[in-house]
Design a protein around this motif. Structure first.
Motif, PDB file in Angstrom:
ATOM      1  N   ALA A  26       7.945  71.655  45.807  1.00 59.17           N
ATOM      2  CA  ALA A  26       8.976  71.377  46.816  1.00 59.17           C
ATOM      3  C   ALA A  26       8.396  70.840  48.119  1.00 59.17           C
ATOM      4  CB  ALA A  26       9.787  72.646  47.095  1.00 59.17           C
ATOM      5  N   GLY A  27       7.134  71.143  48.407  1.00 62.80           N
ATOM      6  CA  GLY A  27       6.512  70.644  49.631  1.00 62.80           C
ATOM      7  C   GLY A  27       5.553  69.492  49.391  1.00 62.80           C
ATOM      8  N   GLY A  28       5.611  68.906  48.195  1.00 61.40           N
ATOM      9  CA  GLY A  28       4.649  67.881  47.828  1.00 61.40           C
ATOM     10  C   GLY A  28       5.049  66.467  48.194  1.00 61.40           C
ATOM     11  N   THR A  29       4.254  65.527  47.722  1.00 67.85           N
ATOM     12  CA  THR A  29       4.497  64.105  47.942  1.00 67.85           C
ATOM     13  C   THR A  29       5.760  63.680  47.193  1.00 67.85           C
ATOM     14  OG1 THR A  29       2.114  63.691  48.109  1.00 67.85           O
ATOM     15  CG2 THR A  29       3.529  61.791  47.652  1.00 67.85           C
ATOM     16  N   PRO A  30       6.732  63.081  47.875  1.00 69.25           N
ATOM     17  CA  PRO A  30       7.995  62.733  47.207  1.00 69.25           C
ATOM     18  C   PRO A  30       7.866  61.529  46.271  1.00 69.25           C
ATOM     19  CG  PRO A  30       8.028  61.988  49.490  1.00 69.25           C
ATOM     20  CD  PRO A  30       6.761  62.778  49.315  1.00 69.25           C
ATOM     21  N   VAL A  31       8.431  61.702  45.073  1.00 69.58           N
ATOM     22  CA  VAL A  31       8.437  60.645  44.065  1.00 69.58           C
ATOM     23  C   VAL A  31       9.783  60.667  43.354  1.00 69.58           C
ATOM     24  CG1 VAL A  31       7.411  59.783  41.915  1.00 69.58           C
ATOM     25  CG2 VAL A  31       5.939  60.759  43.684  1.00 69.58           C
ATOM     26  N   LEU A  32      10.447  59.530  43.284  1.00 69.44           N
ATOM     27  CA  LEU A  32      11.657  59.392  42.485  1.00 69.44           C
ATOM     28  C   LEU A  32      11.270  59.205  41.021  1.00 69.44           C
ATOM     29  CD1 LEU A  32      13.570  56.888  44.775  1.00 69.44           C
ATOM     30  CD2 LEU A  32      14.472  59.137  44.120  1.00 69.44           C
ATOM     31  N   PHE A  33      12.048  59.811  40.119  1.00 72.39           N
ATOM     32  CA  PHE A  33      11.794  59.668  38.689  1.00 72.39           C
ATOM     33  C   PHE A  33      13.064  59.159  38.019  1.00 72.39           C
ATOM     34  CE2 PHE A  33      11.878  61.468  34.334  1.00 72.39           C
ATOM     35  CZ  PHE A  33      10.766  60.810  33.823  1.00 72.39           C
ATOM     36  N   GLY A  92      15.859  63.956  52.767  1.00 74.97           N
ATOM     37  CA  GLY A  92      15.103  63.900  54.006  1.00 74.97           C
ATOM     38  C   GLY A  92      13.769  63.196  53.862  1.00 74.97           C
ATOM     39  N   VAL A  93      13.729  62.167  53.012  1.00 74.74           N
ATOM     40  CA  VAL A  93      12.490  61.450  52.714  1.00 74.74           C
ATOM     41  C   VAL A  93      12.585  60.026  53.250  1.00 74.74           C
ATOM     42  CG1 VAL A  93      11.049  60.521  50.866  1.00 74.74           C
ATOM     43  CG2 VAL A  93      12.021  62.824  50.667  1.00 74.74           C
ATOM     44  N   GLU A  94      11.610  59.624  54.033  1.00 75.21           N
ATOM     45  CA  GLU A  94      11.601  58.275  54.584  1.00 75.21           C
ATOM     46  C   GLU A  94      11.098  57.257  53.567  1.00 75.21           C
ATOM     47  OE1 GLU A  94      12.352  55.206  57.075  1.00 75.21           O
ATOM     48  OE2 GLU A  94      12.900  57.313  57.401  1.00 75.21           O
ATOM     49  N   ASP A 117      10.220  49.084  52.485  1.00 70.56           N
ATOM     50  CA  ASP A 117       9.885  50.116  53.463  1.00 70.56           C
ATOM     51  C   ASP A 117      10.116  51.524  52.933  1.00 70.56           C
ATOM     52  OD1 ASP A 117      12.625  49.433  53.400  1.00 70.56           O
ATOM     53  OD2 ASP A 117      12.977  50.405  55.336  1.00 70.56           O
ATOM     54  N   ARG A 118      10.829  51.641  51.798  1.00 72.37           N
ATOM     55  CA  ARG A 118      11.155  52.972  51.263  1.00 72.37           C
ATOM     56  C   ARG A 118      10.346  53.325  50.007  1.00 72.37           C
ATOM     57  NH1 ARG A 118      16.091  54.834  53.317  1.00 72.37           N
ATOM     58  NH2 ARG A 118      15.153  56.879  52.854  1.00 72.37           N
ATOM     59  N   ILE A 119       9.814  52.320  49.318  1.00 70.36           N
ATOM     60  CA  ILE A 119       9.065  52.537  48.078  1.00 70.36           C
ATOM     61  C   ILE A 119       7.634  52.063  48.280  1.00 70.36           C
ATOM     62  CG2 ILE A 119       8.922  52.075  45.603  1.00 70.36           C
ATOM     63  CD1 ILE A 119      11.454  53.594  46.454  1.00 70.36           C
ATOM     64  N   ASP A 120       6.670  52.983  48.219  1.00 72.98           N
ATOM     65  CA  ASP A 120       5.289  52.577  48.505  1.00 72.98           C
ATOM     66  C   ASP A 120       4.360  52.588  47.294  1.00 72.98           C
ATOM     67  OD1 ASP A 120       5.062  55.344  48.321  1.00 72.98           O
ATOM     68  OD2 ASP A 120       4.904  55.623  50.493  1.00 72.98           O
ATOM     69  N   ARG A 121       4.836  53.053  46.147  1.00 77.29           N
ATOM     70  CA  ARG A 121       4.090  52.872  44.886  1.00 77.29           C
ATOM     71  C   ARG A 121       5.098  52.927  43.755  1.00 77.29           C
ATOM     72  NH1 ARG A 121      -1.035  53.385  42.111  1.00 77.29           N
ATOM     73  NH2 ARG A 121      -0.553  53.895  39.923  1.00 77.29           N
ATOM     74  N   LEU A 122       4.875  52.085  42.734  1.00 82.51           N
ATOM     75  CA  LEU A 122       5.790  52.019  41.605  1.00 82.51           C
ATOM     76  C   LEU A 122       4.997  52.072  40.301  1.00 82.51           C
ATOM     77  CD1 LEU A 122       8.502  51.503  40.199  1.00 82.51           C
ATOM     78  CD2 LEU A 122       8.221  49.064  40.713  1.00 82.51           C
ATOM     79  N   ASP A 123       5.335  53.056  39.464  1.00 82.00           N
ATOM     80  CA  ASP A 123       4.752  53.170  38.133  1.00 82.00           C
ATOM     81  C   ASP A 123       5.862  53.003  37.108  1.00 82.00           C
ATOM     82  OD1 ASP A 123       1.759  54.146  38.298  1.00 82.00           O
ATOM     83  OD2 ASP A 123       2.844  55.245  39.864  1.00 82.00           O
ATOM     84  N   VAL A 124       5.741  52.011  36.244  1.00 80.84           N
ATOM     85  CA  VAL A 124       6.735  51.718  35.208  1.00 80.84           C
ATOM     86  C   VAL A 124       6.140  52.104  33.862  1.00 80.84           C
ATOM     87  CG1 VAL A 124       8.122  49.944  34.101  1.00 80.84           C
ATOM     88  CG2 VAL A 124       7.752  49.865  36.580  1.00 80.84           C
ATOM     89  N   VAL A 125       6.737  53.088  33.210  1.00 76.42           N
ATOM     90  CA  VAL A 125       6.201  53.650  31.970  1.00 76.42           C
ATOM     91  C   VAL A 125       7.040  53.186  30.781  1.00 76.42           C
ATOM     92  CG1 VAL A 125       5.674  55.773  30.731  1.00 76.42           C
ATOM     93  CG2 VAL A 125       5.350  55.672  33.221  1.00 76.42           C
ATOM     94  N   ALA A 126       6.426  52.438  29.869  1.00 73.90           N
ATOM     95  CA  ALA A 126       7.136  51.896  28.706  1.00 73.90           C
ATOM     96  C   ALA A 126       8.415  51.197  29.151  1.00 73.90           C
ATOM     97  CB  ALA A 126       7.449  53.007  27.691  1.00 73.90           C
ATOM     98  N   GLY A 127       8.308  50.426  30.225  1.00 79.25           N
ATOM     99  CA  GLY A 127       9.485  49.866  30.877  1.00 79.25           C
ATOM    100  C   GLY A 127      10.119  48.701  30.148  1.00 79.25           C
ATOM    101  N   ALA A 128      11.447  48.687  30.166  1.00 76.79           N
ATOM    102  CA  ALA A 128      12.187  47.528  29.669  1.00 76.79           C
ATOM    103  C   ALA A 128      11.809  46.300  30.486  1.00 76.79           C
ATOM    104  CB  ALA A 128      13.681  47.790  29.754  1.00 76.79           C
ATOM    105  N   THR A 129      11.904  45.127  29.874  1.00 74.16           N
ATOM    106  CA  THR A 129      11.527  43.893  30.539  1.00 74.16           C
ATOM    107  C   THR A 129      12.715  42.928  30.572  1.00 74.16           C
ATOM    108  OG1 THR A 129      10.671  43.028  28.441  1.00 74.16           O
ATOM    109  CG2 THR A 129       9.096  44.103  29.919  1.00 74.16           C
ATOM    110  N   PRO A 130      12.775  42.051  31.571  1.00 72.77           N
ATOM    111  CA  PRO A 130      13.911  41.135  31.680  1.00 72.77           C
ATOM    112  C   PRO A 130      13.912  40.081  30.573  1.00 72.77           C
ATOM    113  CG  PRO A 130      12.263  40.641  33.351  1.00 72.77           C
ATOM    114  CD  PRO A 130      11.825  41.910  32.696  1.00 72.77           C
TER     115      PRO A 130
END
Length: 287
Positions: A26-33, A92-94, A117-130
């Motif tokens: 809960a106090g760690g580095t914020p990451v969206l999943f 509350g995450v910048e 300005d809101r996303i500073d690293r992106l990891d795409v795992v087995a990601g769909a492609t356009p």
């Protein structure tokens, strides 16, 4: 197993609400999943322990029309930034990192391009492609996308039927959609994959219908605008999303890295790459 984990609902406007769950530290580095298509916030259960180990506060939303999030049938891929930044604001995450699996790829890339300005690293795992970089779309995805465009109600009925069967059959019924070796998947993982699939359709089929339609068309993402560090993680044996598309996508994103698992399929890549991606996300604040 995930029913006891509390959820948070954020209002985007009076007609749109999004639900998300927090895993990890809960106090760690914020990451969206971001879950796959179909999928839900429950997939994050698989990585709760890894998130804790790497000091990650994992924010896992149900995209609109999945799980407990209200449908948004006329949304486009470019709307991803709107609902993902709403989650960050509520938490509350910048700025945060972003890890996206499979069908979450388009939404992650769109958000990173529109909100550098809101996303500073992106990891795409087995990601769909356009479509523009996908030489061949596997038959199941092509059929689902065709139904989403020409017979959305028919697709909704089909998905309802799949959920009905999944609820009554062994978890391997769902797991086999993502791997060619379901017997090697631990029972605990199979249970989460099944719960994730059922939660995707708990209230609506709208999310899947909308996304199968949208991702089959051009994504209209300005890849050159992505300022975040990007890593694509992909399995050489992934038949859900052939690796050729990932190699082409890498060439479209400035500075992107591609890490390949020679002996991994779709689900194996998720299980093997995501903990490494979370470790990389945790390092980004200390490097």
């Amino acid at each position: 197993m995930t029913a006891s984990i509390p959820t948070t609902t954020v209002s985007i406007d009076e007609n749109r609400q999004l639900t998300y769950t927090e895993y990890g530290d809960a106090g760690g580095t914020p990451v969206l999943f971001l879950h796959g298509a179909p999928g839900s916030r429950r997939l994050g259960t698989l990585f709760d322990t890894a998130a804790r180990e790497h000091g990650i506060r994992l924010l896992a939303p149900d995209r609109p029309g999945y799980g407990q999030s209200l449908p948004w049938p006329d949304r486009s891929i470019s709307d991803a930034g709107t609902f993902l930044t709403a989650v960050l604001d509520d938490a509350g995450v910048e700025a945060a990192g972003l890890v996206a699996f499979s069908g979450g790829s388009a939404h992650a890339l769109a958000a990173a391009a529109a909100h550098p300005d809101r996303i500073d690293r992106l990891d795409v795992v087995a990601g769909a492609t356009p479509p523009s970089v996908s030489a061949a779309t596997p038959t199941p995805q092509r059929v689902l996308s065709g139904l989403a465009k020409r017979a959305p109600r028919g697709l909704g009925a089909l998905l309802r039927g799949q959920a009905f069967l999944a609820d009554r059959l062994d978890p391997s019924f769902v797991v086999a959609q993502y791997t060619d070796d379901a017997d090697s998947v631990p029972e605990a993982v199979q249970s989460v994959v099944k719960a994730d699939f059922l939660e995707a359709f708990a209230e609506s089929r709208s999310g899947a219908v909308t996304e199968f339609r949208n991702t089959a068309s051009e994504w209209d993402i300005a890849f050159e605008a992505i300022d975040a560090e990007v890593c694509l993680w992909h399995g050489e044996r992934d038949t859900n999303v052939p690796i050729a598309g990932a190699r082409e996508l890498k060439a479209q994103i400035p500075g992107a890295e591609l890490r390949v698992f020679d002996d991994a399929d779709h689900l194996q890549t998720l299980r093997r790459a995501t903990p490494d991606a979370l470790a990389a996300q945790g390092r980004r604040t200390t490097d």
